[in-house]
Design an enzyme around this catalytic site. Structure first.
Site, mmCIF file in Angstrom:
data_model
loop_
_atom_site.group_PDB
_atom_site.id
_atom_site.type_symbol
_atom_site.label_atom_id
_atom_site.label_comp_id
_atom_site.label_asym_id
_atom_site.label_seq_id
_atom_site.Cartn_x
_atom_site.Cartn_y
_atom_site.Cartn_z
ATOM 1 N N SER A 91 0.828 -1.204 0.000
ATOM 2 C CA SER A 91 0.000 0.000 0.000
ATOM 3 C C SER A 91 0.862 1.254 0.000
ATOM 4 O O SER A 91 0.496 2.253 -0.617
ATOM 5 C CB SER A 91 -0.964 -0.005 1.185
ATOM 6 O OG SER A 91 -0.279 -0.101 2.405
ATOM 7 N N GLU A 92 2.000 1.222 0.696
ATOM 8 C CA GLU A 92 2.929 2.352 0.635
ATOM 9 C C GLU A 92 4.376 1.896 0.725
ATOM 10 O O GLU A 92 4.690 0.932 1.427
ATOM 11 C CB GLU A 92 2.689 3.358 1.769
ATOM 12 C CG GLU A 92 1.848 4.554 1.375
ATOM 13 C CD GLU A 92 0.381 4.305 1.613
ATOM 14 O OE1 GLU A 92 -0.442 5.108 1.133
ATOM 15 O OE2 GLU A 92 0.048 3.310 2.264
ATOM 16 N N THR A 93 5.223 2.615 -0.004
ATOM 17 C CA THR A 93 6.666 2.555 0.158
ATOM 18 C C THR A 93 7.123 3.930 0.632
ATOM 19 O O THR A 93 6.753 4.947 0.051
ATOM 20 C CB THR A 93 7.370 2.199 -1.158
ATOM 21 O OG1 THR A 93 6.984 0.883 -1.569
ATOM 22 C CG2 THR A 93 8.889 2.251 -0.995
ATOM 23 N N HIS A 143 1.279 4.503 8.715
ATOM 24 C CA HIS A 143 1.930 3.215 8.974
ATOM 25 C C HIS A 143 3.331 3.167 8.374
ATOM 26 O O HIS A 143 4.242 2.584 8.970
ATOM 27 C CB HIS A 143 1.054 2.057 8.476
ATOM 28 C CG HIS A 143 1.205 1.711 7.032
ATOM 29 N ND1 HIS A 143 0.578 2.414 6.029
ATOM 30 C CD2 HIS A 143 1.916 0.728 6.418
ATOM 31 C CE1 HIS A 143 0.897 1.869 4.858
ATOM 32 N NE2 HIS A 143 1.705 0.849 5.067
#
Length: 269
Positions: A46-48, A78
């Site tokens: 979902s995120e880097t 997160h």
């Protein structure tokens, strides 16, 4: 050939395979944006988060940016928590706090005495609006009014109870038509102060397992509704997560645990 370090950390959980996984990539200097987007797409989380040190900046230690598989986002909880875990545990950081410079202003993360990581995030304003037709079509039982979060392009939809949040099955294809706007659904919790889920298919995230940044609006909303500033939150996704939150004026403290999953290297031509 350029070699870049990469770490994966599960945030807002004490055990791997729970919470929300984030990739963290410390860099010596910024790479072109198209390379950052390609790396985030390849990581397919979902995120880097990407970090660059700021040795000459008195107000921040690192510059942080976050990318989904499709877009850069202005705020991500997160992946910030995961980044702080990497700074504290893998980069030899000797301080109790790390300070990030970001698109959403200064963000701090502090190690608490019991081993949690506490994010210092902004208190995001929200405004009541009629619920958009697309949300009505996508989410059965959506109320006639919702709350729009201008600084994070999200809609906050309050449902009747925790069971309704858990049972919700929004039509992802319809929500995707909202574009780069996410939908938070929330209700009072049964064994927590409130629960939530988060959907942002227009940004490449059908459902996010645990989303720290949405608590920048959830905490002020529920603090007012429940008449208290210290709140226990749960995100009711399949992986699930627990967050200890506190409203502190124009800031929101969001604390969670982190579980280290893996580290490696990326080879760039």
């Amino acid at each position: 050939m350029k070699t870049l370090p990469i770490y994966q950390v599960d945030a807002f959980t004490s055990q791997i395979f729970g919470g929300n996984p984030a990739a963290v990539m410390p860099l010596e200097e910024w790479l072109p944006d198209e390379t950052l987007r390609a790396l985030a797409m390849e990581n397919n989380l979902s995120e880097t988060a990407f970090l660059v040190p700021l040795p000459d900046e008195p107000e921040a230690d690192f510059h942080i940016r976050w990318f989904t598989p499709t877009v850069e986002v202005p705020l991500c909880g997160h992946a910030t928590l995961a980044s702080a875990w990497v700074v504290f545990n893998k980069l030899g950081w000797k301080h109790q706090q790390v300070r990030f410079q970001s698109k959403s202003g200064p963000l701090g993360v502090e190690q608490t005495d019991d081993g949690w990581l506490e994010l210092d995030f902004p208190n995001l304003a929200f405004e009541q609006r009629p619920t958009p037709g697309l949300i009505h079509e996508a989410l059965k039982g959506a109320p006639d009014s919702a709350f729009f979060v201008p600084n994070d392009t999200n809609y906050l939809v309050v449902l009747e109870n925790e069971a309704a949040v858990k049972a919700a099955q929004p039509e992802i294809r319809k929500l995707k038509e909202l574009g780069n706007q996410g939908v938070i659904i929330t209700a009072r919790g049964e064994d927590s102060d409130f629960v939530s889920r988060y959907f942002a298919p227009g940004a490449g995230i059908d459902e996010d397992p645990v989303t720290g940044s949405i608590h920048s609006v959830l905490v002020p909303y529920w603090a007012e509704k429940l008449g208290k500033n210290a709140l226990l939150a749960k995100q009711a996704s399949a992986r699930g997560g627990v967050l200890r939150c506190e409203l502190k004026g124009d800031r929101v403290a969001i604390a969670g645990q982190a579980a280290f999953y893996m580290e490696g290297s990326v080879q760039l031509p």
